[in-house]
Design a protein around this motif. Structure first.
Motif, mmCIF file in Angstrom:
data_model
loop_
_atom_site.group_PDB
_atom_site.id
_atom_site.type_symbol
_atom_site.label_atom_id
_atom_site.label_comp_id
_atom_site.label_asym_id
_atom_site.label_seq_id
_atom_site.Cartn_x
_atom_site.Cartn_y
_atom_site.Cartn_z
ATOM 1 N N GLU A 63 -2.283 -6.692 11.756
ATOM 2 C CA GLU A 63 -0.904 -7.007 11.361
ATOM 3 C C GLU A 63 -0.333 -5.895 10.490
ATOM 4 O OE1 GLU A 63 1.191 -9.540 12.152
ATOM 5 O OE2 GLU A 63 -0.317 -10.183 13.594
ATOM 6 N N LEU A 64 -1.139 -5.382 9.570
ATOM 7 C CA LEU A 64 -0.682 -4.290 8.719
ATOM 8 C C LEU A 64 -0.409 -3.031 9.531
ATOM 9 C CD1 LEU A 64 -2.961 -4.654 5.571
ATOM 10 C CD2 LEU A 64 -0.552 -5.271 5.789
ATOM 11 N N ARG A 65 -1.260 -2.733 10.504
ATOM 12 C CA ARG A 65 -1.060 -1.534 11.336
ATOM 13 C C ARG A 65 0.271 -1.580 12.072
ATOM 14 N NH1 ARG A 65 -6.837 -2.140 12.783
ATOM 15 N NH2 ARG A 65 -7.926 -0.616 11.490
ATOM 16 N N ASP A 66 0.737 -2.769 12.404
ATOM 17 C CA ASP A 66 2.034 -2.908 13.070
ATOM 18 C C ASP A 66 3.191 -2.441 12.191
ATOM 19 O OD1 ASP A 66 0.856 -3.920 15.354
ATOM 20 O OD2 ASP A 66 1.233 -6.015 14.825
ATOM 21 N N HIS A 67 2.927 -2.280 10.891
ATOM 22 C CA HIS A 67 3.978 -1.913 9.940
ATOM 23 C C HIS A 67 3.742 -0.552 9.287
ATOM 24 C CE1 HIS A 67 5.974 -5.791 10.168
ATOM 25 N NE2 HIS A 67 4.764 -6.326 10.217
ATOM 26 N N LEU A 68 2.926 0.285 9.901
ATOM 27 C CA LEU A 68 2.701 1.627 9.355
ATOM 28 C C LEU A 68 4.026 2.375 9.234
ATOM 29 C CD1 LEU A 68 -0.548 2.781 11.154
ATOM 30 C CD2 LEU A 68 -0.253 2.300 8.722
ATOM 31 N N ASN A 69 4.141 3.160 8.187
ATOM 32 C CA ASN A 69 5.323 3.976 7.875
ATOM 33 C C ASN A 69 6.545 3.146 7.498
ATOM 34 O OD1 ASN A 69 4.016 6.504 8.328
ATOM 35 N ND2 ASN A 69 4.089 6.012 10.505
ATOM 36 N N GLU A 70 6.329 1.910 7.080
ATOM 37 C CA GLU A 70 7.417 1.071 6.570
ATOM 38 C C GLU A 70 7.253 0.908 5.064
ATOM 39 O OE1 GLU A 70 7.863 -2.684 8.550
ATOM 40 O OE2 GLU A 70 7.776 -1.769 10.536
ATOM 41 N N ARG A 71 8.382 0.656 4.384
ATOM 42 C CA ARG A 71 8.332 0.393 2.949
ATOM 43 C C ARG A 71 7.654 -0.952 2.728
ATOM 44 N NH1 ARG A 71 13.436 -0.267 0.668
ATOM 45 N NH2 ARG A 71 12.393 -0.219 -1.328
ATOM 46 N N ALA A 72 6.725 -0.984 1.780
ATOM 47 C CA ALA A 72 5.946 -2.195 1.543
ATOM 48 C C ALA A 72 5.682 -2.391 0.061
ATOM 49 C CB ALA A 72 4.613 -2.108 2.279
ATOM 50 N N GLN A 73 5.396 -3.622 -0.267
ATOM 51 C CA GLN A 73 4.956 -3.985 -1.616
ATOM 52 C C GLN A 73 3.652 -4.754 -1.443
ATOM 53 O OE1 GLN A 73 7.182 -7.005 -3.901
ATOM 54 N NE2 GLN A 73 7.409 -5.395 -5.428
ATOM 55 N N VAL A 74 2.565 -4.182 -1.947
ATOM 56 C CA VAL A 74 1.236 -4.788 -1.832
ATOM 57 C C VAL A 74 0.905 -5.417 -3.180
ATOM 58 C CG1 VAL A 74 -1.208 -4.337 -1.412
ATOM 59 C CG2 VAL A 74 0.537 -3.110 -0.095
ATOM 60 N N VAL A 75 0.602 -6.714 -3.147
ATOM 61 C CA VAL A 75 0.349 -7.451 -4.386
ATOM 62 C C VAL A 75 -1.107 -7.910 -4.429
ATOM 63 C CG1 VAL A 75 1.027 -9.448 -5.765
ATOM 64 C CG2 VAL A 75 2.747 -8.209 -4.433
ATOM 65 N N THR A 76 -1.775 -7.573 -5.535
ATOM 66 C CA THR A 76 -3.127 -8.061 -5.798
ATOM 67 C C THR A 76 -3.074 -8.861 -7.093
ATOM 68 O OG1 THR A 76 -3.884 -6.217 -7.180
ATOM 69 C CG2 THR A 76 -4.066 -5.926 -4.792
ATOM 70 N N LEU A 136 -8.649 -4.492 1.339
ATOM 71 C CA LEU A 136 -7.941 -5.614 1.954
ATOM 72 C C LEU A 136 -8.325 -6.941 1.319
ATOM 73 C CD1 LEU A 136 -8.031 -4.742 5.767
ATOM 74 C CD2 LEU A 136 -6.230 -4.279 4.107
ATOM 75 N N GLU A 137 -9.573 -7.097 0.937
ATOM 76 C CA GLU A 137 -10.034 -8.360 0.361
ATOM 77 C C GLU A 137 -9.371 -8.691 -0.977
ATOM 78 O OE1 GLU A 137 -14.104 -6.722 -1.738
ATOM 79 O OE2 GLU A 137 -14.055 -7.058 0.435
ATOM 80 N N THR A 138 -8.779 -7.684 -1.628
ATOM 81 C CA THR A 138 -8.132 -7.939 -2.925
ATOM 82 C C THR A 138 -6.636 -8.227 -2.796
ATOM 83 O OG1 THR A 138 -7.627 -5.601 -3.351
ATOM 84 C CG2 THR A 138 -9.793 -6.421 -4.078
ATOM 85 N N ILE A 139 -6.084 -8.073 -1.591
ATOM 86 C CA ILE A 139 -4.644 -8.258 -1.398
ATOM 87 C C ILE A 139 -4.298 -9.738 -1.324
ATOM 88 C CG2 ILE A 139 -2.706 -7.863 0.175
ATOM 89 C CD1 ILE A 139 -4.064 -5.233 0.997
ATOM 90 N N ALA A 140 -3.362 -10.156 -2.179
ATOM 91 C CA ALA A 140 -2.874 -11.544 -2.158
ATOM 92 C C ALA A 140 -1.810 -11.694 -1.075
ATOM 93 C CB ALA A 140 -2.316 -11.933 -3.516
ATOM 94 N N TYR A 141 -0.860 -10.756 -1.045
ATOM 95 C CA TYR A 141 0.159 -10.750 0.006
ATOM 96 C C TYR A 141 0.845 -9.394 0.065
ATOM 97 C CZ TYR A 141 3.612 -11.704 -3.683
ATOM 98 O OH TYR A 141 4.392 -11.639 -4.802
ATOM 99 N N VAL A 142 1.585 -9.174 1.157
ATOM 100 C CA VAL A 142 2.307 -7.923 1.380
ATOM 101 C C VAL A 142 3.720 -8.260 1.796
ATOM 102 C CG1 VAL A 142 2.414 -5.784 2.722
ATOM 103 C CG2 VAL A 142 0.196 -6.772 2.145
ATOM 104 N N ARG A 143 4.697 -7.576 1.202
ATOM 105 C CA ARG A 143 6.099 -7.699 1.593
ATOM 106 C C ARG A 143 6.517 -6.402 2.260
ATOM 107 N NH1 ARG A 143 8.539 -9.555 -4.099
ATOM 108 N NH2 ARG A 143 7.742 -11.674 -4.088
ATOM 109 N N PHE A 144 7.348 -6.530 3.301
ATOM 110 C CA PHE A 144 7.891 -5.351 3.953
ATOM 111 C C PHE A 144 9.407 -5.357 3.796
ATOM 112 C CE2 PHE A 144 3.873 -6.043 6.065
ATOM 113 C CZ PHE A 144 3.308 -4.782 5.959
ATOM 114 N N PHE A 145 9.983 -4.170 3.590
ATOM 115 C CA PHE A 145 11.418 -4.019 3.392
ATOM 116 C C PHE A 145 12.015 -3.278 4.583
ATOM 117 C CE2 PHE A 145 9.294 -4.107 -0.695
ATOM 118 C CZ PHE A 145 9.952 -5.152 -1.319
ATOM 119 N N VAL A 146 12.995 -3.864 5.188
ATOM 120 C CA VAL A 146 13.642 -3.215 6.348
ATOM 121 C C VAL A 146 15.034 -2.808 6.011
ATOM 122 C CG1 VAL A 146 12.237 -4.165 8.144
ATOM 123 C CG2 VAL A 146 14.161 -5.491 7.266
#
Length: 65
Positions: free
Chosen positions: A5-18, A55-65
């Motif tokens: 799922e993350l690979r589908d969003h490569l080169n996009e703005r993201a916010q990774v929350v742990t 990846l195991e430490t990630i709670a969630y990821v937001r993507f900005f379009v």
């Protein structure tokens, strides 16, 4: 799987929350166990820095379009 799922969003703005931190930037790489986000440095201090998160430490990821 999560990494696909993350690979589908490569080169996009993201916010990774742990549980320890929030990382904002561009998602530049994903492996089976890590995600790498390119974050901008403070203005006047040069280029960007890559931050790798397990990846195991990630709670969630937001993507900005």
């Amino acid at each position: 799987m999560f990494e696909n799922e993350l690979r589908d969003h490569l080169n996009e703005r993201a916010q990774v929350v742990t549980s320890a931190e929030t990382i904002s930037g561009v998602l530049v790489a994903v492996t089976e166990s890590t995600a790498t986000v390119r974050v901008a440095q403070y203005p006047g201090y040069g280029g960007a820095e890559d931050v790798t998160v397990r990846l195991e430490t990630i709670a969630y990821v937001r993507f900005f379009v």
